[in-house]
Design a protein around this motif. Structure first.
Motif, PDB file in Angstrom:
ATOM      1  N   ALA A 186      60.955  29.084 -13.959  1.00 46.54           N
ATOM      2  CA  ALA A 186      60.532  29.388 -12.593  1.00 46.54           C
ATOM      3  C   ALA A 186      59.009  29.463 -12.511  1.00 46.54           C
ATOM      4  CB  ALA A 186      61.157  30.702 -12.126  1.00 46.54           C
ATOM      5  N   LEU A 187      58.380  30.018 -13.518  1.00 46.17           N
ATOM      6  CA  LEU A 187      56.922  30.129 -13.530  1.00 46.17           C
ATOM      7  C   LEU A 187      56.250  28.782 -13.794  1.00 46.17           C
ATOM      8  CD1 LEU A 187      56.591  33.489 -15.512  1.00 46.17           C
ATOM      9  CD2 LEU A 187      56.328  33.126 -13.037  1.00 46.17           C
ATOM     10  N   ALA A 188      56.925  27.883 -14.495  1.00 49.63           N
ATOM     11  CA  ALA A 188      56.344  26.581 -14.832  1.00 49.63           C
ATOM     12  C   ALA A 188      56.430  25.569 -13.691  1.00 49.63           C
ATOM     13  CB  ALA A 188      57.046  26.017 -16.076  1.00 49.63           C
ATOM     14  N   LEU A 189      57.342  25.788 -12.775  1.00 50.88           N
ATOM     15  CA  LEU A 189      57.517  24.817 -11.694  1.00 50.88           C
ATOM     16  C   LEU A 189      56.398  24.930 -10.663  1.00 50.88           C
ATOM     17  CD1 LEU A 189      61.373  25.019 -11.120  1.00 50.88           C
ATOM     18  CD2 LEU A 189      60.077  23.159 -12.165  1.00 50.88           C
ATOM     19  N   PRO A 190      55.967  23.784 -10.112  1.00 50.13           N
ATOM     20  CA  PRO A 190      54.897  23.818  -9.112  1.00 50.13           C
ATOM     21  C   PRO A 190      55.369  24.389  -7.780  1.00 50.13           C
ATOM     22  CG  PRO A 190      55.660  21.565  -9.443  1.00 50.13           C
ATOM     23  CD  PRO A 190      56.385  22.424 -10.441  1.00 50.13           C
ATOM     24  N   GLU A 191      54.423  24.880  -7.019  1.00 51.70           N
ATOM     25  CA  GLU A 191      54.713  25.447  -5.700  1.00 51.70           C
ATOM     26  C   GLU A 191      54.788  24.373  -4.619  1.00 51.70           C
ATOM     27  OE1 GLU A 191      55.456  28.643  -4.887  1.00 51.70           O
ATOM     28  OE2 GLU A 191      55.495  28.980  -7.039  1.00 51.70           O
ATOM     29  N   SER A 192      54.177  23.221  -4.853  1.00 53.59           N
ATOM     30  CA  SER A 192      54.138  22.192  -3.813  1.00 53.59           C
ATOM     31  C   SER A 192      55.013  20.997  -4.180  1.00 53.59           C
ATOM     32  CB  SER A 192      52.707  21.717  -3.578  1.00 53.59           C
ATOM     33  OG  SER A 192      52.281  20.902  -4.644  1.00 53.59           O
ATOM     34  N   SER A 193      55.504  20.347  -3.138  1.00 50.72           N
ATOM     35  CA  SER A 193      56.337  19.152  -3.343  1.00 50.72           C
ATOM     36  C   SER A 193      55.528  18.011  -3.949  1.00 50.72           C
ATOM     37  CB  SER A 193      56.963  18.709  -2.017  1.00 50.72           C
ATOM     38  OG  SER A 193      57.918  19.653  -1.597  1.00 50.72           O
ATOM     39  N   GLY A 194      54.269  17.864  -3.512  1.00 49.57           N
ATOM     40  CA  GLY A 194      53.426  16.797  -4.056  1.00 49.57           C
ATOM     41  C   GLY A 194      53.268  16.922  -5.563  1.00 49.57           C
ATOM     42  N   ALA A 195      52.985  18.141  -6.028  1.00 49.58           N
ATOM     43  CA  ALA A 195      52.823  18.372  -7.470  1.00 49.58           C
ATOM     44  C   ALA A 195      54.143  18.140  -8.203  1.00 49.58           C
ATOM     45  CB  ALA A 195      52.312  19.789  -7.715  1.00 49.58           C
ATOM     46  N   TRP A 196      55.263  18.551  -7.608  1.00 56.09           N
ATOM     47  CA  TRP A 196      56.562  18.327  -8.236  1.00 56.09           C
ATOM     48  C   TRP A 196      56.802  16.831  -8.448  1.00 56.09           C
ATOM     49  CZ3 TRP A 196      60.540  19.707 -11.055  1.00 56.09           C
ATOM     50  CH2 TRP A 196      61.691  18.929 -11.019  1.00 56.09           C
ATOM     51  N   PHE A 197      56.623  16.029  -7.406  1.00 57.03           N
ATOM     52  CA  PHE A 197      56.929  14.607  -7.528  1.00 57.03           C
ATOM     53  C   PHE A 197      55.946  13.891  -8.459  1.00 57.03           C
ATOM     54  CE2 PHE A 197      59.525  15.480  -3.772  1.00 57.03           C
ATOM     55  CZ  PHE A 197      60.706  14.867  -4.172  1.00 57.03           C
ATOM     56  N   GLU A 198      54.701  14.378  -8.566  1.00 55.65           N
ATOM     57  CA  GLU A 198      53.746  13.808  -9.517  1.00 55.65           C
ATOM     58  C   GLU A 198      54.144  14.107 -10.961  1.00 55.65           C
ATOM     59  OE1 GLU A 198      49.831  15.220  -8.641  1.00 55.65           O
ATOM     60  OE2 GLU A 198      49.816  14.293  -6.655  1.00 55.65           O
ATOM     61  N   GLN A 199      54.681  15.311 -11.201  1.00 54.96           N
ATOM     62  CA  GLN A 199      54.989  15.771 -12.562  1.00 54.96           C
ATOM     63  C   GLN A 199      56.480  15.769 -12.880  1.00 54.96           C
ATOM     64  OE1 GLN A 199      53.320  19.728 -13.022  1.00 54.96           O
ATOM     65  NE2 GLN A 199      51.727  19.245 -11.557  1.00 54.96           N
ATOM     66  N   ARG A 200      57.280  15.240 -11.998  1.00 49.15           N
ATOM     67  CA  ARG A 200      58.739  15.376 -12.095  1.00 49.15           C
ATOM     68  C   ARG A 200      59.293  14.950 -13.452  1.00 49.15           C
ATOM     69  NH1 ARG A 200      62.736  12.488  -7.843  1.00 49.15           N
ATOM     70  NH2 ARG A 200      61.668  10.642  -8.547  1.00 49.15           N
ATOM     71  N   GLN A 201      58.952  13.782 -13.920  1.00 46.37           N
ATOM     72  CA  GLN A 201      59.522  13.307 -15.197  1.00 46.37           C
ATOM     73  C   GLN A 201      59.127  14.211 -16.360  1.00 46.37           C
ATOM     74  OE1 GLN A 201      61.861  11.937 -14.301  1.00 46.37           O
ATOM     75  NE2 GLN A 201      61.841   9.742 -14.635  1.00 46.37           N
ATOM     76  N   ALA A 202      57.864  14.610 -16.407  1.00 43.33           N
ATOM     77  CA  ALA A 202      57.409  15.486 -17.490  1.00 43.33           C
ATOM     78  C   ALA A 202      58.100  16.844 -17.420  1.00 43.33           C
ATOM     79  CB  ALA A 202      55.897  15.654 -17.428  1.00 43.33           C
ATOM     80  N   LEU A 203      58.231  17.387 -16.216  1.00 46.45           N
ATOM     81  CA  LEU A 203      58.895  18.687 -16.067  1.00 46.45           C
ATOM     82  C   LEU A 203      60.372  18.609 -16.420  1.00 46.45           C
ATOM     83  CD1 LEU A 203      57.186  19.844 -12.767  1.00 46.45           C
ATOM     84  CD2 LEU A 203      56.986  20.972 -15.001  1.00 46.45           C
ATOM     85  N   LYS A 204      61.035  17.540 -16.012  1.00 47.95           N
ATOM     86  CA  LYS A 204      62.453  17.387 -16.354  1.00 47.95           C
ATOM     87  C   LYS A 204      62.625  17.270 -17.863  1.00 47.95           C
ATOM     88  CE  LYS A 204      64.921  14.538 -13.747  1.00 47.95           C
ATOM     89  NZ  LYS A 204      65.257  13.384 -12.877  1.00 47.95           N
ATOM     90  N   GLY A 205      61.675  16.655 -18.531  1.00 47.96           N
ATOM     91  CA  GLY A 205      61.747  16.544 -19.986  1.00 47.96           C
ATOM     92  C   GLY A 205      61.459  17.844 -20.694  1.00 47.96           C
ATOM     93  N   SER A 206      60.406  18.541 -20.276  1.00 40.13           N
ATOM     94  CA  SER A 206      60.012  19.764 -20.974  1.00 40.13           C
ATOM     95  C   SER A 206      60.893  20.968 -20.629  1.00 40.13           C
ATOM     96  CB  SER A 206      58.547  20.095 -20.681  1.00 40.13           C
ATOM     97  OG  SER A 206      58.363  20.407 -19.318  1.00 40.13           O
ATOM     98  N   LEU A 207      61.510  20.960 -19.449  1.00 34.61           N
ATOM     99  CA  LEU A 207      62.353  22.078 -19.022  1.00 34.61           C
ATOM    100  C   LEU A 207      63.830  21.690 -18.967  1.00 34.61           C
ATOM    101  CD1 LEU A 207      60.115  23.350 -16.072  1.00 34.61           C
ATOM    102  CD2 LEU A 207      60.238  24.296 -18.387  1.00 34.61           C
TER     103      LEU A 207
END
Length: 167
Positions: free
Chosen positions: A76-97
């Motif tokens: 929850a703390l690692a996820l971005p607050e904005s949709s733009g940041a989520w879609f920019e980092q989505r693949q990396a976040l899905k891999g690391s989390l």
């Protein structure tokens, strides 16, 4: 010894009844008790999600929506607050989390209604559920907490998203 037997008898009876009902009921009951006594945070209530896009939503282009079930505090703390940041980092976040989040992605044409969409896996065990909506236009769009209530509708309009809660 008699006092000990009296105190443990209700617990023994409860354990026997739960044993007859199955493992999933036992797990749910244990999770509920942990939440009641403060050992774990409350779970997300979301069970039904409807997605609606207006005809002029997103400058009349399909809308990308990611529903993210968050299963622990570090995620929850690692996820971005904005949709733009989520879609920019989505693949990396899905891999690391990978074990700490579950994601369900949609690309919805304008003027559509999707009732009871498939939610991410283990949404019943999630701490929270977030919606990231990728909209064109000015301004940053924040992640939307859709953890509760049980029924939520996301209404995507031209440049904004409305969360509608249902009883």
């Amino acid at each position: 010894m008699v006092l000990h037997m009296r105190c443990s008898a209700p617990f023994l009876l409860l354990a026997c009844l739960l044993g007859l009902t199955g493992c999933s009921t036992v797990r749910t009951t244990v999770d509920t008790v942990k939440t009641w006594i403060g050992l774990e945070p409350p779970r997300a209530a979301l069970r039904h999600l409807t997605l609606v896009t207006d005809h002029d939503a997103n400058d009349s282009s399909a809308v990308r929506i990611d529903i993210v079930a968050v299963h622990d505090r570090p995620a929850a703390l690692a996820l971005p607050e904005s949709s733009g940041a989520w879609f920019e980092q989505r693949q990396a976040l899905k891999g690391s989390l990978a074990d700490a989040i579950a994601v369900r992605s949609f690309e919805i044409p304008t003027g559509r209604l999707l009732k009871d969409v498939h939610l991410p896996r283990d949404v019943a065990r999630a701490w929270s559920v977030r919606a990231y909506v990728d909209l064109r236009g000015p301004g940053e769009h924040k992640a939307i907490d859709i953890s509760s209530p049980c029924r939520v509708t996301l209404h995507v309009q031209n440049t904004l998203v409305a969360k509608i809660t249902e009883p």
